[in-house]
Design a protein around this motif. Sequence first.
Motif, PDB file in Angstrom:
ATOM      1  N   GLY A 192       0.998  -0.889   0.381  1.00 29.16           N
ATOM      2  CA  GLY A 192      -0.018  -0.031  -0.203  1.00 29.16           C
ATOM      3  C   GLY A 192       0.819   1.575  -0.140  1.00 29.16           C
ATOM      4  O   GLY A 192       0.609   2.174  -0.689  1.00 29.16           O
ATOM      5  N   LEU A 193       2.016   0.931   0.697  1.00 26.54           N
ATOM      6  CA  LEU A 193       3.191   2.220   0.910  1.00 26.54           C
ATOM      7  C   LEU A 193       3.594   2.703  -0.642  1.00 26.54           C
ATOM      8  O   LEU A 193       3.728   3.297  -1.118  1.00 26.54           O
ATOM      9  N   ALA A 194       3.901   1.582  -1.198  1.00 30.14           N
ATOM     10  CA  ALA A 194       4.053   1.479  -2.193  1.00 30.14           C
ATOM     11  C   ALA A 194       3.474   1.826  -3.139  1.00 30.14           C
ATOM     12  O   ALA A 194       4.045   2.841  -4.303  1.00 30.14           O
ATOM     13  N   LEU A 195       2.611   1.847  -2.891  1.00 26.78           N
ATOM     14  CA  LEU A 195       1.284   2.204  -4.106  1.00 26.78           C
ATOM     15  C   LEU A 195       0.833   3.984  -4.280  1.00 26.78           C
ATOM     16  O   LEU A 195       1.313   4.921  -4.802  1.00 26.78           O
ATOM     17  N   ALA A 196       0.899   4.452  -2.647  1.00 21.21           N
ATOM     18  CA  ALA A 196       1.281   5.524  -2.571  1.00 21.21           C
ATOM     19  C   ALA A 196       2.479   6.216  -3.079  1.00 21.21           C
ATOM     20  O   ALA A 196       2.173   7.466  -3.323  1.00 21.21           O
ATOM     21  N   VAL A 197       3.545   6.026  -3.361  1.00 23.23           N
ATOM     22  CA  VAL A 197       4.720   6.310  -3.134  1.00 23.23           C
ATOM     23  C   VAL A 197       4.765   6.047  -4.965  1.00 23.23           C
ATOM     24  O   VAL A 197       5.398   7.578  -5.261  1.00 23.23           O
ATOM     25  N   LEU A 198       4.275   5.895  -5.430  1.00 27.79           N
ATOM     26  CA  LEU A 198       4.554   5.320  -7.216  1.00 27.79           C
ATOM     27  C   LEU A 198       3.781   7.003  -7.292  1.00 27.79           C
ATOM     28  O   LEU A 198       3.927   7.700  -8.657  1.00 27.79           O
ATOM     29  N   ALA A 199       2.296   7.191  -6.903  1.00 33.52           N
ATOM     30  CA  ALA A 199       1.216   7.526  -6.867  1.00 33.52           C
ATOM     31  C   ALA A 199       1.988   9.336  -7.048  1.00 33.52           C
ATOM     32  O   ALA A 199       2.088   9.986  -7.701  1.00 33.52           O
ATOM     33  N   LEU A 200       2.970   9.438  -6.046  1.00 34.63           N
ATOM     34  CA  LEU A 200       3.241  10.844  -5.499  1.00 34.63           C
ATOM     35  C   LEU A 200       4.140  10.688  -6.673  1.00 34.63           C
ATOM     36  O   LEU A 200       4.488  12.467  -6.948  1.00 34.63           O
ATOM     37  N   VAL A 201       5.296  10.139  -6.857  1.00 32.05           N
ATOM     38  CA  VAL A 201       6.052  10.359  -7.851  1.00 32.05           C
ATOM     39  C   VAL A 201       5.770  10.635  -9.358  1.00 32.05           C
ATOM     40  O   VAL A 201       6.621  11.780 -10.052  1.00 32.05           O
ATOM     41  N   GLY A 202       4.515   9.843  -9.388  1.00 28.71           N
ATOM     42  CA  GLY A 202       3.894  10.332 -10.272  1.00 28.71           C
ATOM     43  C   GLY A 202       3.784  11.615 -10.637  1.00 28.71           C
ATOM     44  O   GLY A 202       3.507  12.535 -11.492  1.00 28.71           O
ATOM     45  N   THR A 203       2.845  12.036 -10.009  1.00 30.15           N
ATOM     46  CA  THR A 203       2.345  13.682  -9.503  1.00 30.15           C
ATOM     47  C   THR A 203       3.596  14.450  -9.924  1.00 30.15           C
ATOM     48  O   THR A 203       3.407  15.741 -10.433  1.00 30.15           O
ATOM     49  N   VAL A 204       4.957  14.479  -8.993  1.00 29.06           N
ATOM     50  CA  VAL A 204       5.426  14.953  -9.813  1.00 29.06           C
ATOM     51  C   VAL A 204       6.128  15.267 -11.036  1.00 29.06           C
ATOM     52  O   VAL A 204       6.959  16.145 -11.201  1.00 29.06           O
ATOM     53  N   LEU A 227       4.734  14.281 -13.458  1.00 19.85           N
ATOM     54  CA  LEU A 227       3.704  15.372 -14.223  1.00 19.85           C
ATOM     55  C   LEU A 227       3.679  16.760 -13.740  1.00 19.85           C
ATOM     56  O   LEU A 227       3.596  17.608 -14.800  1.00 19.85           O
ATOM     57  N   VAL A 228       4.253  17.101 -12.910  1.00 13.38           N
ATOM     58  CA  VAL A 228       4.657  18.579 -12.260  1.00 13.38           C
ATOM     59  C   VAL A 228       5.571  18.869 -13.581  1.00 13.38           C
ATOM     60  O   VAL A 228       5.930  20.118 -13.251  1.00 13.38           O
ATOM     61  N   GLN A 229       6.372  18.750 -12.925  1.00 16.48           N
ATOM     62  CA  GLN A 229       7.505  18.473 -14.238  1.00 16.48           C
ATOM     63  C   GLN A 229       7.059  18.932 -15.829  1.00 16.48           C
ATOM     64  O   GLN A 229       7.664  19.747 -16.195  1.00 16.48           O
ATOM     65  N   LEU A 230       6.360  17.837 -16.470  1.00 11.24           N
ATOM     66  CA  LEU A 230       6.141  18.187 -17.327  1.00 11.24           C
ATOM     67  C   LEU A 230       5.020  19.009 -17.882  1.00 11.24           C
ATOM     68  O   LEU A 230       5.506  19.702 -19.107  1.00 11.24           O
ATOM     69  N   VAL A 231       4.077  19.590 -16.486  1.00  9.74           N
ATOM     70  CA  VAL A 231       3.462  20.733 -16.970  1.00  9.74           C
ATOM     71  C   VAL A 231       3.764  22.562 -16.907  1.00  9.74           C
ATOM     72  O   VAL A 231       3.668  23.418 -17.386  1.00  9.74           O
ATOM     73  N   GLU A 232       4.662  22.493 -15.538  1.00 11.09           N
ATOM     74  CA  GLU A 232       5.061  23.478 -15.164  1.00 11.09           C
ATOM     75  C   GLU A 232       6.333  23.336 -15.644  1.00 11.09           C
ATOM     76  O   GLU A 232       7.056  24.915 -15.124  1.00 11.09           O
ATOM     77  N   GLY A 233       7.024  22.193 -14.713  1.00  7.38           N
ATOM     78  CA  GLY A 233       8.724  22.387 -14.760  1.00  7.38           C
ATOM     79  C   GLY A 233       9.392  22.476 -13.445  1.00  7.38           C
ATOM     80  O   GLY A 233       8.807  23.269 -12.327  1.00  7.38           O
ATOM     81  N   LEU A 234      10.127  21.570 -12.625  1.00  3.68           N
ATOM     82  CA  LEU A 234      10.823  22.502 -10.857  1.00  3.68           C
ATOM     83  C   LEU A 234      11.269  23.871 -10.834  1.00  3.68           C
ATOM     84  O   LEU A 234      11.529  23.660 -12.359  1.00  3.68           O
ATOM     85  N   TRP A 235      11.502  24.301  -9.899  1.00  2.00           N
ATOM     86  CA  TRP A 235      11.339  25.341  -9.498  1.00  2.00           C
ATOM     87  C   TRP A 235      12.954  25.343  -8.892  1.00  2.00           C
ATOM     88  O   TRP A 235      13.116  24.755  -8.278  1.00  2.00           O
ATOM     89  N   MET A 236      13.766  25.038 -10.652  1.00  2.00           N
ATOM     90  CA  MET A 236      15.137  24.747 -10.042  1.00  2.00           C
ATOM     91  C   MET A 236      16.105  25.191  -8.953  1.00  2.00           C
ATOM     92  O   MET A 236      16.930  24.709  -7.987  1.00  2.00           O
ATOM     93  N   THR A 237      15.800  26.781  -8.837  1.00  2.50           N
ATOM     94  CA  THR A 237      16.421  27.256  -7.789  1.00  2.50           C
ATOM     95  C   THR A 237      16.695  26.827  -6.608  1.00  2.50           C
ATOM     96  O   THR A 237      17.183  26.880  -5.691  1.00  2.50           O
ATOM     97  N   GLY A 238      15.047  25.855  -5.742  1.00  2.47           N
ATOM     98  CA  GLY A 238      14.431  25.511  -4.879  1.00  2.47           C
ATOM     99  C   GLY A 238      15.320  24.425  -5.046  1.00  2.47           C
ATOM    100  O   GLY A 238      15.736  23.506  -3.971  1.00  2.47           O
ATOM    101  N   VAL A 239      15.119  23.671  -5.545  1.00  2.00           N
ATOM    102  CA  VAL A 239      15.681  22.162  -5.747  1.00  2.00           C
ATOM    103  C   VAL A 239      17.092  22.281  -5.523  1.00  2.00           C
ATOM    104  O   VAL A 239      17.846  21.379  -5.113  1.00  2.00           O
ATOM    105  N   TYR A 240      17.824  22.771  -5.615  1.00  2.00           N
ATOM    106  CA  TYR A 240      19.357  23.406  -5.752  1.00  2.00           C
ATOM    107  C   TYR A 240      19.746  23.815  -4.203  1.00  2.00           C
ATOM    108  O   TYR A 240      20.575  24.081  -3.579  1.00  2.00           O
ATOM    109  N   GLY A 241      18.774  23.829  -3.269  1.00  2.00           N
ATOM    110  CA  GLY A 241      18.911  24.846  -2.517  1.00  2.00           C
ATOM    111  C   GLY A 241      19.067  26.395  -2.236  1.00  2.00           C
ATOM    112  O   GLY A 241      19.477  26.711  -1.078  1.00  2.00           O
ATOM    113  N   HIS A 242      18.330  26.774  -3.007  1.00  2.00           N
ATOM    114  CA  HIS A 242      18.730  28.319  -3.005  1.00  2.00           C
ATOM    115  C   HIS A 242      17.341  29.103  -2.560  1.00  2.00           C
ATOM    116  O   HIS A 242      17.678  30.707  -2.777  1.00  2.00           O
ATOM    117  N   ALA A 243      16.911  28.170  -2.705  1.00  2.00           N
ATOM    118  CA  ALA A 243      15.508  29.243  -2.228  1.00  2.00           C
ATOM    119  C   ALA A 243      15.379  29.462   0.085  1.00  2.00           C
ATOM    120  O   ALA A 243      16.736  29.431   0.217  1.00  2.00           O
TER     121      ALA A 243
END
Length: 213
Positions: free
Chosen positions: A27-39, A41-57
């Motif tokens: 069950g936890l693996a299913l939830a994690v897969l759903a979360l990873v899939g969401t991330v 999709l966010v990357q494909l549609v919006e693009g991740l904010w790399m400033t935050g990803v790299y630790g500069h926010a």
Amino acid sequence: MERVPNPLVGQLANDLAPVRTLKLRDGLALAVLALVGTVLLVQLVEGLWMTGVYGHASPFFYIGNGLLLASGAAAAVAVVSMASPRVGNRYEGPKWAMATAAVLPVAALVTLLAQPGGPAAYHDEHGIYCLVAGLVCSLLVTGALVHWLRRGAPVSISTAGLLTGVAATALGSAAYGLSCPIDDVMHIGLWHAAPVLVGAIAGRFLLPPLLKW
């Protein structure tokens, strides 16, 4: 005395089929897969904010998204556990996690009231968009958790629905938050936390019919 076989018993026995045991890790693996899939999709549609990803926010970016992730994870673990009820099961973790996460909107409100002009002077043109985006990003996790609960046998479907709403919207808002470049405490504390409140209410009243046996 000769016993007469009961055809009903035989018919019921013929209809029996083995059922796969629900395991917490699945069950936890299913939830994690759903979360990873969401991330993704966010990357494909919006693009991740790399400033935050790299630790500069700003620190609020990491504190806010971290609290959302922690509260969502705690609620998701409780939801997965509720599919296989046991005597003595208690779900205190989500309560403490949500109480901790509530510090974020409280801090945002205090900051809002303390700023010059108060709430009347505050305007965030991206706020509603982030609220809606956080709710949309909760759909995959919602589907995964509802599917898992329907495979099991939750005893309190109202609590299961509420925690599903909290888990899905907290994780969804955290996933979307990776793309949002607005990293001040008021924006994150108000608009990124708001989907969790909406999710809790929607989960409590809209999901129980989907979870009935």
